[in-house]
Design a protein around this motif. Structure first.
Motif, mmCIF file in Angstrom:
data_model
loop_
_atom_site.group_PDB
_atom_site.id
_atom_site.type_symbol
_atom_site.label_atom_id
_atom_site.label_comp_id
_atom_site.label_asym_id
_atom_site.label_seq_id
_atom_site.Cartn_x
_atom_site.Cartn_y
_atom_site.Cartn_z
ATOM 1 N N TYR A 1 17.273 -64.590 -56.027
ATOM 2 C CA TYR A 1 16.962 -64.958 -57.460
ATOM 3 C C TYR A 1 17.587 -66.329 -57.893
ATOM 4 O O TYR A 1 17.089 -67.205 -58.660
ATOM 5 N N LEU A 2 18.844 -66.708 -57.292
ATOM 6 C CA LEU A 2 19.660 -67.841 -57.906
ATOM 7 C C LEU A 2 18.932 -69.085 -57.125
ATOM 8 O O LEU A 2 18.534 -69.990 -57.965
ATOM 9 N N ALA A 3 18.430 -68.934 -56.040
ATOM 10 C CA ALA A 3 17.759 -70.070 -55.266
ATOM 11 C C ALA A 3 16.189 -70.306 -56.001
ATOM 12 O O ALA A 3 16.096 -71.230 -56.050
ATOM 13 N N ALA A 4 15.778 -69.143 -55.971
ATOM 14 C CA ALA A 4 14.292 -69.057 -56.428
ATOM 15 C C ALA A 4 13.890 -69.767 -57.837
ATOM 16 O O ALA A 4 13.292 -70.502 -58.058
ATOM 17 N N THR A 5 15.000 -69.256 -58.819
ATOM 18 C CA THR A 5 15.146 -69.830 -60.215
ATOM 19 C C THR A 5 15.351 -71.179 -60.222
ATOM 20 O O THR A 5 14.461 -71.894 -60.741
ATOM 21 N N LEU A 6 16.501 -71.589 -59.354
ATOM 22 C CA LEU A 6 16.450 -73.116 -59.445
ATOM 23 C C LEU A 6 15.416 -73.890 -59.004
ATOM 24 O O LEU A 6 14.921 -75.045 -59.712
ATOM 25 N N LEU A 7 14.832 -73.541 -57.829
ATOM 26 C CA LEU A 7 13.742 -74.340 -57.326
ATOM 27 C C LEU A 7 12.423 -74.116 -58.206
ATOM 28 O O LEU A 7 11.799 -75.157 -58.272
ATOM 29 N N ALA A 8 12.191 -73.139 -58.656
ATOM 30 C CA ALA A 8 10.926 -72.851 -59.613
ATOM 31 C C ALA A 8 10.977 -73.695 -60.763
ATOM 32 O O ALA A 8 10.010 -74.361 -61.071
ATOM 33 N N ALA A 9 12.204 -73.748 -61.372
ATOM 34 C CA ALA A 9 12.449 -74.428 -62.859
ATOM 35 C C ALA A 9 12.289 -75.770 -62.565
ATOM 36 O O ALA A 9 11.795 -76.594 -63.315
ATOM 37 N N LEU A 10 12.960 -76.160 -61.654
ATOM 38 C CA LEU A 10 12.576 -77.911 -61.252
ATOM 39 C C LEU A 10 11.415 -78.120 -60.912
ATOM 40 O O LEU A 10 10.634 -79.211 -61.335
ATOM 41 N N ALA A 11 10.625 -77.472 -60.123
ATOM 42 C CA ALA A 11 9.183 -77.444 -59.728
ATOM 43 C C ALA A 11 8.332 -77.556 -60.995
ATOM 44 O O ALA A 11 7.559 -78.247 -61.124
ATOM 45 N N ALA A 12 8.575 -76.536 -61.780
ATOM 46 C CA ALA A 12 8.046 -76.457 -63.107
ATOM 47 C C ALA A 12 8.110 -77.551 -64.061
ATOM 48 O O ALA A 12 6.991 -77.933 -64.692
ATOM 49 N N VAL A 13 9.256 -78.300 -64.227
ATOM 50 C CA VAL A 13 9.582 -79.377 -65.111
ATOM 51 C C VAL A 13 8.542 -80.382 -64.438
ATOM 52 O O VAL A 13 7.701 -81.239 -65.223
#
Length: 157
Positions: free
Chosen positions: A125-137
């Motif tokens: 959850y920690l890694a997926a959120t961080l990576l997905a949030a940056l990719a989403a921006v």
């Protein structure tokens, strides 16, 4: 001399000096109204998609990723495409999207997973959120630029 609160404010431009004089109450009101809207939307999603401690927090994940995508789109729209009212950014960016996204709950969800004995879920959850949030921006910026390319190209001719 002190630096302006907002780095993209030019104090040599009369309209922006006026904006700073009016900023405290109007800006706070815009942020507050937007924040209420964003927080209510987040609450609705969290209520619709509850999760137990130790399980992946899909609602928080979706809210944070969607909010990051939208902030990417918003920043392109208001800095590169349209000239907008000076309260649009505080209302939508800080207020609505700031109230909608919840990186503090993200941290609480990680802690709850650890306390529930699910360290693997917490780490994913920690890694997926961080990576997905940056990719989403990044995706939001690219998508907005792609969708507005013809408009921006027409203005530079």
């Amino acid at each position: 001399m002190h630096d302006p609160v907002d780095p993209d404010v030019d104090l040599h431009e009369p309209r922006q000096r006026l904006e700073l004089r009016q900023a405290p109450w109007t800006t706070l009101a815009a942020i507050s109204a937007g924040g209420v809207s964003g927080a209510l939307a987040r609450y609705g999603i969290a209520t619709a998609l509850p999760h137990d401690a130790g399980h992946f927090a899909w609602a928080t994940f979706a809210v944070n990723v969607a909010g990051c995508l939208l902030i990417g789109v918003l920043m392109v729209a208001i800095t590169e495409v349209w000239q907008v009212h000076h309260l649009v950014r505080p209302f939508l960016g800080v207020g609505v999207l700031g109230g909608f996204t919840t990186f503090s709950t993200y941290v609480v969800d990680i802690q709850a997973s650890l306390e529930a004995g699910a360290p693997r879920t917490a780490l994913v959850y920690l890694a997926a959120t961080l990576l997905a949030a940056l990719a989403a921006v990044y995706a939001g910026v690219r998508l907005a630029r792609l969708l507005t390319r013809s408009r921006r190209a027409g203005e530079t001719r």
